[in-house]
Design a protein around this motif. Structure first.
Motif, PDB file in Angstrom:
ATOM      1  N   ALA A   1       0.633  -1.409  -0.210  1.00 33.12           N
ATOM      2  CA  ALA A   1       0.228  -0.098   0.010  1.00 33.12           C
ATOM      3  C   ALA A   1       0.499   0.888  -0.134  1.00 33.12           C
ATOM      4  CB  ALA A   1      -0.904  -0.073   0.989  1.00 33.12           C
ATOM      5  N   PHE A   2       2.155   1.020   1.423  1.00 36.30           N
ATOM      6  CA  PHE A   2       3.265   2.042   0.754  1.00 36.30           C
ATOM      7  C   PHE A   2       3.175   2.651  -0.665  1.00 36.30           C
ATOM      8  CE2 PHE A   2       6.575   5.626   2.540  1.00 36.30           C
ATOM      9  CZ  PHE A   2       7.279   5.152   2.154  1.00 36.30           C
TER      10      PHE A   2
ATOM     11  N   VAL B   1      -0.072   8.603   5.859  1.00 36.68           N
ATOM     12  CA  VAL B   1       0.073   7.804   5.039  1.00 36.68           C
ATOM     13  C   VAL B   1       0.884   6.860   5.588  1.00 36.68           C
ATOM     14  CG1 VAL B   1       0.418   6.008   3.097  1.00 36.68           C
ATOM     15  CG2 VAL B   1      -1.321   8.102   2.633  1.00 36.68           C
ATOM     16  N   ILE B   2       2.128   7.020   6.196  1.00 40.73           N
ATOM     17  CA  ILE B   2       2.960   6.281   7.159  1.00 40.73           C
ATOM     18  C   ILE B   2       2.482   5.673   8.384  1.00 40.73           C
ATOM     19  CG2 ILE B   2       5.809   6.359   7.830  1.00 40.73           C
ATOM     20  CD1 ILE B   2       6.179   7.878   5.241  1.00 40.73           C
TER      21      ILE B   2
ATOM     22  N   SER C   1       1.066   2.445  10.274  1.00 45.56           N
ATOM     23  CA  SER C   1       1.992   1.772  10.882  1.00 45.56           C
ATOM     24  C   SER C   1       1.377   1.653  11.629  1.00 45.56           C
ATOM     25  CB  SER C   1       2.919   2.227  11.574  1.00 45.56           C
ATOM     26  OG  SER C   1       2.352   4.513  12.128  1.00 45.56           O
ATOM     27  N   GLY C   2       0.036   2.114  12.286  1.00 42.33           N
ATOM     28  CA  GLY C   2      -1.268   1.669  12.518  1.00 42.33           C
ATOM     29  C   GLY C   2      -1.729   0.328  12.798  1.00 42.33           C
ATOM     30  N   VAL C   3      -1.999  -0.377  11.740  1.00 43.87           N
ATOM     31  CA  VAL C   3      -2.278  -1.287  11.320  1.00 43.87           C
ATOM     32  C   VAL C   3      -1.098  -2.744  12.482  1.00 43.87           C
ATOM     33  CG1 VAL C   3      -3.179  -2.967   9.549  1.00 43.87           C
ATOM     34  CG2 VAL C   3      -3.106  -0.707   8.588  1.00 43.87           C
TER      35      VAL C   3
ATOM     36  N   HIS D   1       4.085   9.958  16.256  1.00 41.93           N
ATOM     37  CA  HIS D   1       5.056  11.147  16.051  1.00 41.93           C
ATOM     38  C   HIS D   1       4.296  11.129  13.808  1.00 41.93           C
ATOM     39  CE1 HIS D   1       6.582  11.536  19.562  1.00 41.93           C
ATOM     40  NE2 HIS D   1       6.827  12.536  19.345  1.00 41.93           N
ATOM     41  N   TYR D   2       3.943  10.188  13.336  1.00 41.87           N
ATOM     42  CA  TYR D   2       4.241  10.590  12.019  1.00 41.87           C
ATOM     43  C   TYR D   2       2.062  10.901  12.012  1.00 41.87           C
ATOM     44  CZ  TYR D   2       8.151   9.328   9.896  1.00 41.87           C
ATOM     45  OH  TYR D   2       9.179   9.064   9.103  1.00 41.87           O
ATOM     46  N   VAL D   3       1.448  10.825  12.603  1.00 48.71           N
ATOM     47  CA  VAL D   3       0.090  10.912  12.795  1.00 48.71           C
ATOM     48  C   VAL D   3       0.116  12.073  13.224  1.00 48.71           C
ATOM     49  CG1 VAL D   3      -1.224   9.371  11.754  1.00 48.71           C
ATOM     50  CG2 VAL D   3      -0.152   9.752  14.487  1.00 48.71           C
TER      51      VAL D   3
END
Lengths: 261, 228, 593
Positions: free
Chosen positions: B34-35, C389-390, C394-396, C418-420
């Motif tokens: 997806a990324f 998006v990253i 990563s949350g998944v 920190h990414y969100v």
């Protein structure tokens, strides 16, 4: 001149006490048998030249002190030649050390004393040195870390405001004091649950801790009649009354018995 | 350097590696794809559709078809991930997941020490031959151990990365946490919940023995009453 | 309320409210009821706390990158914080706690909700001000003492709160466990007071959006920034009281001898976690939704194209608002709560990925076949999408509860958040500040330094936070004063050092933004009404708009995303311009090219 000699004696005793835990089996009784007046370096309340001294006797079988498992703290374990024990009972030749002896009452009303020099407690080999000591209200207590491991020193008083401070490495010092009299304030380390110390906070400097020969001496008292108390961390408190005249030294002994088997 | 930037999980030493690690790699693959798709599309669009003289943007408000497709694909993918993960969760954390023959121990966390109580030679907790040791967790290999975990003061968290196991230790609660080591050796246990000044140093050593060595160790410890 | 066939608002005024404000300085700029001034007041307050929060992060990163080395300037700090300049664990734990607290409650939340909620809502819906201007003023002036109280924690005995921004009980309830007494009390009190400020703001926003839209501004012609702020305000109204309640219970445990969270007297530590996270998860959507909304406005503008899937975007915002209430337990997978909840919360958490994914695809759809201008706000808005998006992906990993067993309370979580929050919310904030700065201050921010700040930030930001994924995968726990105490972490120390150095560079770069912000206020190029050639109603007004906003009440004819419409020679049509017959002026260039 006398003060200088007393100060030197205190220093010598202090150095002996601090170094005493390394490489010998009796770890912990850094006796402050000399009066705390000299140690505190000054007082403003009435003093004199009377003294109360004596010996703390111990009857019965000396209980064995619990072994301390320092295997997960190698920096401390490495300081011991024989396995370390927790010196709850400091008994030698039927004498008891680490008994805190102090004037409970008898000083003139409203007598206020201040200490101009700090007293010190060291963390060495993951044990407190001294284990039992006194401090005057407001006197700075210097806490020193001689181990290159984290110690956190936590005071758990009932009357005073407590503190909880960390010293992550060797050489760090911190200073704290207590503002109310309280006998005794427990000190503990949460990183090393076996570490315990006790400080008796009093409004005056007339206190002493018995050394490993059981001896104690409270000096520079004004003449008068005093209630003297003797406290041991496991065996409770005893008291006696004594009257001293100017320049007089009276001897009083206390006897503690070992716990019932 | 490759190790430091690696997306691989470090080597593990318990059966949970088989239950958990593949879930990670599955999600890594799915999110990785997806990324790449999204970020590459983004960059391609930014380059292809940048402003140039004479160009105009396409006047379009959307596409219901596109919405339906990407909504359902995303929903299906995440639901599948959930369905695939649920069995591992039940096995590791579920009340019925604890193997019935697991060796019982007690772990009491406190600021800033782990105190482990062993059942002693009789194999039963709560009997006279129990003994407690500070900062050392000893277990036999290839056998399940179940720890009754609690705390004396704040919330701590029992974390052995090599075993892929983590469980908060809560005062007032006794929580079962089990694991089965697969490799003899020494591993580390750390506290994974901020618990005060010494939290960063609330460490213990985990030793996985052969059954023989473990029995020998138990016998030697049972005699000494190691005080905290 | 008089309505006409096309008029879906409750407006009865037929004249606007714009007028010169001739009140004294203190009523005009200090105790102002003008939503624009209040928005700017929140802006100054929040940017200050952003700087403070960043400074605390530098203390943390110093100790993590160079454990046990004296902090530069450390000897100036009191001996309760540093010992011979070396950061002490109590100061480290305090920095960890207050960094999170300042950033979440006093920087990001007020920047998104207090600043842009206030500034944009009345302007973009065609209203003269908020429904309750005086309550609006009270909302700001309540936030200020809350902030000061939080700051005061550093100056009391025992220092500031040190139990994490999540303040788990019993650690936070018992001063004998932390050595902190007043600091923890101030933390609770400050948040209770701040909660009042937020609640006042939220019902103001909700009432204003429902009741004060200009004629023709029906719900589906609202900009996505307003939709997002509206749903966010609903979340604030419902979630903040839960935090306030929890903070009151904690305050009582700390002060008057109650035992809500004390197991020795019948209380439960997990109660705190349930209450906190029931608030805390909607809170993180409060921290991202306005960012998403404003990014949508800016991306459509930069791409010169209607937003792709406007209705889906609205439905996504609403569903995030709804679903966000059902996922809080994913913060508590390892807490000891009933394991069955681990499965139910896993499912709800995985599902909430869907609306965020929908929004991402629609942003891609917006720039697809666009005619993209890369002005500085557009750069930040695109970075927002790319970094979010990253963070979202990563949350998944942590939504899958078995894998969360391994990564919970490790740096993998720190990377995700920190990414969100930075990659997402903060880049969107940079975009929004740059975008609406001309409207607020009548001047443009310097575009060259804006680009330098953007690129340096993007690079240093990724260098700082991306390797934290690797740290977490290695098992690196959170909130650890000295990772070298663990053999398995010692080998990762070069990564910690690299992250720290990148963080110092990232922090230093922000002074470019600060300088640009301050200097442009006095020396920036004077801004026209509509530098970005945007369709929104605020861009029909002078920069800055007069007190009372609109001289005549605007009538709205279309949505805000009609870029490159065949109805106009220009590639934009403001919402209040009737559909043109065709006569057009030359293509003006958007500013900041």
């Amino acid at each position: 001149m006398r003060r200088m000699m007393l100060g030197a004696a205190v220093l010598a005793v202090g150095v002996w006490g601090c170094g005493g835990s390394k490489g010998n089996a009796s770890n912990g009784a850094a006796g402050n048998s000399t009066s705390a007046v000299a140690q505190s370096g000054g007082s403003t309340g009435p003093t004199g030249n009377a003294a109360v001294s004596g010996v703390i006797h111990f009857t019965g079988a000396a209980p064995s002190n619990p072994k301390i498992d320092m295997s997960q703290e190698s920096a401390c374990q490495g300081k011991y030649k024989t396995p370390p024990t927790d010196p709850q009972y400091v008994v030698k030749d039927a004498k008891l050390g680490n008994v805190f002896v102090y004037v409970d009452s008898g000083l003139p009303n409203g007598a206020k004393y201040t200490a101009s020099a700090p007293t010190q407690i060291d963390q060495d080999g993951c044990l407190y040195h001294p284990r039992v000591f006194g401090a005057v209200v407001g006197q700075d207590i210097v806490i020193k870390n001689d181990d290159n491991v984290l110690h956190n020193i936590k005071a758990v008083p009932k009357v005073n405001r407590g503190f909880n401070i960390s010293q992550p490495s060797a050489g760090m010092t911190s200073k704290r004091s207590f503002s109310e009299p309280e006998v005794m304030v427990p000190l503990e380390c949460n990183v090393h649950g076996w570490m315990h110390a006790y400080v008796g906070v009093l409004t005056h400097p007339f206190f002493a801790t018995s050394d490993s020969t059981g001896s104690f001496s409270i000096k520079n008292l004004p003449a008068g009649t005093y209630t003297i108390k003797a406290w041991h961390e496991k065996l409770g408190t005893q008291q006696q009354t004594v009257t001293v005249g100017a320049g007089e030294t009276k001897n009083i002994d206390f006897t503690f018995s070992g716990p019932k088997a | 350097m490759d190790k430091l930037l690696s997306w691989m999980l470090p080597p593990g030493a318990s059966t949970f590696v088989g239950d958990i690690d593949w879930i990670y790699y599955l999600i890594l693959a799915v999110t990785g794809i997806a990324f790449v798709l999204v970020e590459v599309a983004l960059i391609v669009f930014l380059i292809r559709y940048r402003k140039r003289p004479g160009r105009k943007a396409t006047y379009i408000h959307g596409s219901n078809r596109a919405e339906i497709i990407w909504t359902s694909v995303t929903a299906v993918v995440v639901v599948i991930i959930g369905i695939l993960s649920a069995p591992a969760w039940n096995k590791i954390k579920g009340r019925e997941g604890v193997p019935p023959n697991a060796m019982p121990i007690g772990i009491e966390a406190k600021q800033f020490e782990w105190n482990v109580t062993y059942p002693g030679p009789d194999g039963k907790l709560g009997t006279a031959d129990d003994f407690t040791i500070r900062g050392q967790l000893h277990v036999p290999v290839d056998r399940p151990t179940v720890a009754m975990l609690t705390s004396q003061d704040a919330i701590h968290s029992f974390f052995v990365p090599s075993f892929r196991i983590k469980q908060d230790a809560v005062p007032g609660m006794h929580i079962r946490v089990w694991f089965q080591p697969t490799k003899v050796g020494e591993y580390e246990l750390g506290c994974a919940e901020l618990c005060g000044l010494g939290h960063y140093r609330m460490r213990a050593v985990v030793t996985v023995h052969t059954q023989q060595d473990y029995d020998r160790w138990v016998a030697s410890q049972a005699h000494s009453v190691a005080q905290r | 309320m008089a309505t006409t066939a096309t008029d879906t608002s409750a407006y009865t005024h037929d004249h606007g409210n714009a007028h010169v404000d001739d009140r004294p300085f203190i009523r005009k700029y200090i105790f102002s009821t003008d939503h624009k001034i209040i928005g700017i007041q929140f802006l100054i307050m929040s940017l200050t706390f952003l700087l403070l929060g960043g400074t605390l992060a530098m203390v943390m990163r110093w100790q993590l990158g160079f454990p046990g080395k004296p902090l530069p300037g450390g000897t100036l700090l009191p001996e309760t914080y540093t010992n011979n300049g070396v950061v002490l664990p109590e100061f480290y734990n305090s920095a960890v706690t207050m960094h999170g607290t300042f950033m979440v409650f006093f920087a990001i939340m007020p920047l998104l909700v207090g600043v842009f909620g206030n500034y944009l809502i009345p302007l973009k819906i065609g209203a003269p001000d908020m429904a309750f201007p005086r309550i609006n003023m009270a909302s700001f002036w309540t936030a200020v003492p809350a902030g000061l109280l939080m700051l005061a924690g550093f100056f009391v005995e025992g220092g500031s709160a040190a139990a994490g921004w999540t303040s788990y009980a019993p650690l936070s309830a018992r001063s004998d466990l932390t050595g902190v007494h007043l600091g923890q009390i101030f933390w609770c009190l400050s948040l209770i007071i701040l909660g009042l400020s937020s609640i006042m703001g939220s019902f103001n926003y909700i009432t204003t959006v429902i009741n004060m839209r200009a004629p023709g501004m029906n719900w589906f012609r609202l900009p996505l920034s307003i939709w997002a702020l509206f749903v966010t305000a609903c979340l604030v109204l419902l979630a903040i009281p839960v935090l306030s309640g929890a903070a009151i219970l904690l305050l009582f445990d700390q002060t008057i001898g109650t035992h809500f969270f004390d197991p020795q007297a019948g209380g439960q530590p997990l109660l705190w976690q349930h209450l906190f996270w029931f608030f805390g998860h909607p809170e993180v959507y409060i921290l991202i939704l306005p960012a998403m909304g404003m990014a949508s406005d800016i991306i459509a503008n930069g791409a010169r194209k209607p937003i792709f899937g406007y209705t889906s975007m609205v439905l996504a915002i609403i569903s995030i608002g709804f679903l966000g209430w059902g996922v809080w337990g994913h913060h508590m997978f390892q807490s000891g709560m009933n394991p069955t909840l681990g499965t139910t919360f896993m499912i709800s958490t995985l599902l909430i990925a869907v609306p965020s994914a929908i929004k991402t695809f629609n942003w891609l759809g917006t720039i697809w076949q666009g005619n993209i201008t890369f002005h500085v706000p557009m750069l930040h808005a695109l970075a927002f999408v790319s970094m979010f998006v990253i963070g979202g992906l990563s949350g998944v990993f942590m939504a899958a509860s078995p894998f969360d067993i391994y990564i919970h309370d490790t740096y993998f979580i720190v990377a995700h958040l920190h990414y969100v929050l930075f990659g997402g919310s903060l880049f969107a904030i940079f975009a929004a500040v740059t975008y609406w700065y001309p409207k607020m201050f009548g001047r443009m921010m310097n575009p060259f330094w804006g680009r330098v700040h953007f690129w340096l930030t993007l690079v240093f930001y990724n260098f700082t936070f991306f390797p934290m994924h690797q740290l977490g995968l290695h098992g690196h726990m959170r909130r650890i004063y000295d990772p070298t105490q663990y053999a398995f972490l010692r080998e990762m120390q070069p990564v910690n050092q690299f992250i720290s150095i990148s963080a110092f560079c990232l922090f230093a770069t922000q002074f470019l933004f600060a300088a640009n912000f301050i200097l442009s206020w006095f020396k920036g190029e004077k801004a026209p009404n509509n530098p970005w050639l945007d369709n929104g109603l605020e861009w029909t007004l002078p920069s800055p708009p007069p007190h009372g906003n609109f001289a005549t009440v605007p009538t709205v004819y279309r949505g805000p995303y009609e870029y490159s419409s065949p109805h106009s020679d220009l590639d934009y049509i403001p919402q209040n311009v009737p559909t043109p017959g065709g006569a057009g002026a030359a293509h003006p260039q958007p500013a900041g090219d």
